[in-house]
Design a protein around this motif. Structure first.
Motif, PDB file in Angstrom:
ATOM      1  N   ASP A   1       6.550 -19.927  -6.845  1.00  0.00           N
ATOM      2  CA  ASP A   1       5.194 -20.381  -6.515  1.00  0.00           C
ATOM      3  C   ASP A   1       4.771 -19.949  -5.111  1.00  0.00           C
ATOM      4  OD1 ASP A   1       4.966 -21.530  -9.005  1.00  0.00           O
ATOM      5  OD2 ASP A   1       5.332 -23.577  -8.310  1.00  0.00           O
ATOM      6  N   GLU A   2       5.738 -19.733  -4.222  1.00  0.00           N
ATOM      7  CA  GLU A   2       5.421 -19.301  -2.853  1.00  0.00           C
ATOM      8  C   GLU A   2       4.859 -17.881  -2.818  1.00  0.00           C
ATOM      9  OE1 GLU A   2       8.505 -21.483   0.046  1.00  0.00           O
ATOM     10  OE2 GLU A   2       9.469 -20.323  -1.559  1.00  0.00           O
ATOM     11  N   VAL A   3       5.107 -17.104  -3.857  1.00  0.00           N
ATOM     12  CA  VAL A   3       4.594 -15.737  -3.931  1.00  0.00           C
ATOM     13  C   VAL A   3       3.069 -15.742  -3.958  1.00  0.00           C
ATOM     14  CG1 VAL A   3       4.507 -13.642  -5.359  1.00  0.00           C
ATOM     15  CG2 VAL A   3       6.671 -14.849  -5.034  1.00  0.00           C
ATOM     16  N   ALA A   4       2.481 -16.711  -4.638  1.00  0.00           N
ATOM     17  CA  ALA A   4       1.021 -16.783  -4.743  1.00  0.00           C
ATOM     18  C   ALA A   4       0.360 -16.856  -3.370  1.00  0.00           C
ATOM     19  CB  ALA A   4       0.621 -17.989  -5.593  1.00  0.00           C
ATOM     20  N   GLU A   5       0.984 -17.526  -2.432  1.00  0.00           N
ATOM     21  CA  GLU A   5       0.424 -17.665  -1.091  1.00  0.00           C
ATOM     22  C   GLU A   5       0.382 -16.343  -0.325  1.00  0.00           C
ATOM     23  OE1 GLU A   5       2.494 -20.798   0.980  1.00  0.00           O
ATOM     24  OE2 GLU A   5       2.568 -22.011  -0.850  1.00  0.00           O
ATOM     25  N   LEU A   6       1.177 -15.372  -0.768  1.00  0.00           N
ATOM     26  CA  LEU A   6       1.246 -14.083  -0.076  1.00  0.00           C
ATOM     27  C   LEU A   6       0.148 -13.111  -0.509  1.00  0.00           C
ATOM     28  CD1 LEU A   6       5.111 -13.495  -0.220  1.00  0.00           C
ATOM     29  CD2 LEU A   6       3.767 -14.478   1.652  1.00  0.00           C
ATOM     30  N   GLY A   7      -0.518 -13.394  -1.619  1.00  0.00           N
ATOM     31  CA  GLY A   7      -1.558 -12.500  -2.119  1.00  0.00           C
ATOM     32  C   GLY A   7      -1.024 -11.338  -2.932  1.00  0.00           C
ATOM     33  N   LEU A   8       0.237 -11.390  -3.310  1.00  0.00           N
ATOM     34  CA  LEU A   8       0.837 -10.269  -4.034  1.00  0.00           C
ATOM     35  C   LEU A   8       0.234 -10.044  -5.410  1.00  0.00           C
ATOM     36  CD1 LEU A   8       4.638 -10.534  -3.175  1.00  0.00           C
ATOM     37  CD2 LEU A   8       3.080  -8.674  -2.602  1.00  0.00           C
ATOM     38  N   GLU A   9      -0.160 -11.102  -6.096  1.00  0.00           N
ATOM     39  CA  GLU A   9      -0.702 -10.919  -7.444  1.00  0.00           C
ATOM     40  C   GLU A   9      -1.898  -9.979  -7.446  1.00  0.00           C
ATOM     41  OE1 GLU A   9      -0.339 -14.434 -10.367  1.00  0.00           O
ATOM     42  OE2 GLU A   9      -0.556 -15.337  -8.363  1.00  0.00           O
ATOM     43  N   GLN A  10      -2.780 -10.132  -6.495  1.00  0.00           N
ATOM     44  CA  GLN A  10      -3.934  -9.236  -6.395  1.00  0.00           C
ATOM     45  C   GLN A  10      -3.484  -7.841  -5.968  1.00  0.00           C
ATOM     46  OE1 GLN A  10      -7.157 -10.702  -4.005  1.00  0.00           O
ATOM     47  NE2 GLN A  10      -8.383  -8.864  -4.298  1.00  0.00           N
ATOM     48  N   ALA A  11      -2.546  -7.773  -5.052  1.00  0.00           N
ATOM     49  CA  ALA A  11      -2.052  -6.472  -4.583  1.00  0.00           C
ATOM     50  C   ALA A  11      -1.405  -5.677  -5.714  1.00  0.00           C
ATOM     51  CB  ALA A  11      -1.063  -6.660  -3.436  1.00  0.00           C
ATOM     52  N   PHE A  12      -0.773  -6.357  -6.667  1.00  0.00           N
ATOM     53  CA  PHE A  12      -0.121  -5.661  -7.775  1.00  0.00           C
ATOM     54  C   PHE A  12      -1.082  -4.739  -8.524  1.00  0.00           C
ATOM     55  CE2 PHE A  12       3.201  -9.252  -8.294  1.00  0.00           C
ATOM     56  CZ  PHE A  12       4.018  -8.659  -7.352  1.00  0.00           C
ATOM     57  N   SER A  13      -2.358  -5.076  -8.564  1.00  0.00           N
ATOM     58  CA  SER A  13      -3.309  -4.244  -9.296  1.00  0.00           C
ATOM     59  C   SER A  13      -4.070  -3.270  -8.400  1.00  0.00           C
ATOM     60  CB  SER A  13      -4.313  -5.128 -10.049  1.00  0.00           C
ATOM     61  OG  SER A  13      -5.078  -5.880  -9.135  1.00  0.00           O
ATOM     62  N   GLN A  14      -4.006  -3.450  -7.081  1.00  0.00           N
ATOM     63  CA  GLN A  14      -4.833  -2.653  -6.179  1.00  0.00           C
ATOM     64  C   GLN A  14      -4.062  -1.783  -5.195  1.00  0.00           C
ATOM     65  OE1 GLN A  14      -7.238  -5.582  -4.224  1.00  0.00           O
ATOM     66  NE2 GLN A  14      -8.417  -6.046  -6.058  1.00  0.00           N
ATOM     67  N   ALA A  15      -2.766  -1.997  -5.069  1.00  0.00           N
ATOM     68  CA  ALA A  15      -1.985  -1.312  -4.027  1.00  0.00           C
ATOM     69  C   ALA A  15      -0.678  -0.803  -4.616  1.00  0.00           C
ATOM     70  CB  ALA A  15      -1.697  -2.290  -2.880  1.00  0.00           C
ATOM     71  N   ILE A  16       0.017  -0.021  -3.845  1.00  0.00           N
ATOM     72  CA  ILE A  16       1.417   0.286  -4.145  1.00  0.00           C
ATOM     73  C   ILE A  16       2.218  -0.843  -3.524  1.00  0.00           C
ATOM     74  CG2 ILE A  16       3.350   1.832  -3.645  1.00  0.00           C
ATOM     75  CD1 ILE A  16       1.248   4.128  -3.473  1.00  0.00           C
ATOM     76  N   CYS A  17       3.035  -1.506  -4.314  1.00  0.00           N
ATOM     77  CA  CYS A  17       3.820  -2.634  -3.815  1.00  0.00           C
ATOM     78  C   CYS A  17       5.304  -2.306  -3.860  1.00  0.00           C
ATOM     79  CB  CYS A  17       3.546  -3.880  -4.644  1.00  0.00           C
ATOM     80  SG  CYS A  17       1.853  -4.477  -4.484  1.00  0.00           S
ATOM     81  N   LEU A  18       5.968  -2.494  -2.749  1.00  0.00           N
ATOM     82  CA  LEU A  18       7.412  -2.322  -2.631  1.00  0.00           C
ATOM     83  C   LEU A  18       7.983  -3.704  -2.387  1.00  0.00           C
ATOM     84  CD1 LEU A  18       7.306   0.696  -0.141  1.00  0.00           C
ATOM     85  CD2 LEU A  18       7.328   0.782  -2.644  1.00  0.00           C
ATOM     86  N   ILE A  19       8.774  -4.199  -3.320  1.00  0.00           N
ATOM     87  CA  ILE A  19       9.228  -5.584  -3.265  1.00  0.00           C
ATOM     88  C   ILE A  19      10.750  -5.637  -3.155  1.00  0.00           C
ATOM     89  CG2 ILE A  19       9.183  -7.841  -4.394  1.00  0.00           C
ATOM     90  CD1 ILE A  19       6.374  -6.774  -3.803  1.00  0.00           C
TER      91      ILE A  19
END
Length: 157
Positions: free
Chosen positions: A91-109
Motif C-alpha cells: 500500500d505504501e507504493v501508492a504514495e510514491l505515484g508509481l502506478e501513474q508512472a507505470f503507464s507514462q514513464a520508463i520505470c526501473l524498480i
C-alpha cells in the motif's frame, strides 16, 4: 501469445553489467517497467545507473534511491528509478505515484516483490545473481518476445 522461456547471460565484470544497461536503454519506451531482482550487492543499481546515463546521453550523478525511494530523470521520456527495499507494505507504493508512472514513464524498480498486486503484468524482469567473480542476469519478458529474442541473440552463449 506463446510463453517464451527466460534467458540467462553471464556478466563476468562490472563493465559487462553496465554494458547490459546501456544495451537495454534505447530499447525501452514509455510504459515499460523493468523489475530488477537480486540480493544486496547483485548489481541492480549499477545496471540502472548505466541505463539511465545512456538514455540521458550524458554522464550524470545517479544516486541510489535507497533513502529517497524514487529518483526521476527527464530524457526523451521520463525515467523513474525506485528502490522499494524500505517499504513494509505494498500500500505504501501508492504514495510514491508509481502506478501513474507505470503507464507514462520508463520505470526501473529495485526490490519489486514489494509491489505486490501493483506489479505490472507486462513487466520486464531481470534477476541478477553473483557468479564467481562476476554476475549472471536472467531476463524474463513474456510481454516482450522481440526483446527476449534479441537478448538471447546478443547476450547468451
Amino acid at each position: 501469445m506463446t510463453k517464451t522461456a527466460a534467458v540467462t547471460a553471464d556478466l563476468p565484470t562490472e563493465d559487462d553489467t553496465a554494458d547490459l544497461g546501456r544495451w537495454l536503454a534505447p530499447l525501452l519506451a514509455a510504459g515499460d517497467c523493468v523489475l530488477l531482482q537480486g540480493p544486496i550487492g547483485a548489481g541492480k543499481s549499477h545496471l540502472a545507473r548505466a541505463l539511465i546515463r545512456a538514455r540521458l546521453g550524458r554522464m550524470e550523478d545517479i544516486p541510489s534511491p535507497t533513502f529517497t525511494l524514487v529518483q526521476t530523470y527527464t530524457a526523451d521520456v521520463d525515467i523513474w528509478h525506485a528502490d522499494l527495499y524500505r517499504l513494509s507494505h505494498p500500500d505504501e507504493v501508492a504514495e510514491l505515484g508509481l502506478e501513474q508512472a507505470f503507464s507514462q514513464a520508463i520505470c526501473l524498480i529495485e526490490w519489486p516483490e514489494r509491489l505486490g498486486r501493483l506489479t505490472p503484468l507486462n513487466a520486464i524482469r531481470i534477476a541478477l545473481s553473483t557468479k564467481s567473480e562476476g554476475r549472471s542476469a536472467t531476463l524474463d519478458a513474456p510481454g516482450h518476445p522481440d526483446l527476449l529474442a534479441e537478448f538471447a541473440a546478443v547476450w547468451s552463449e
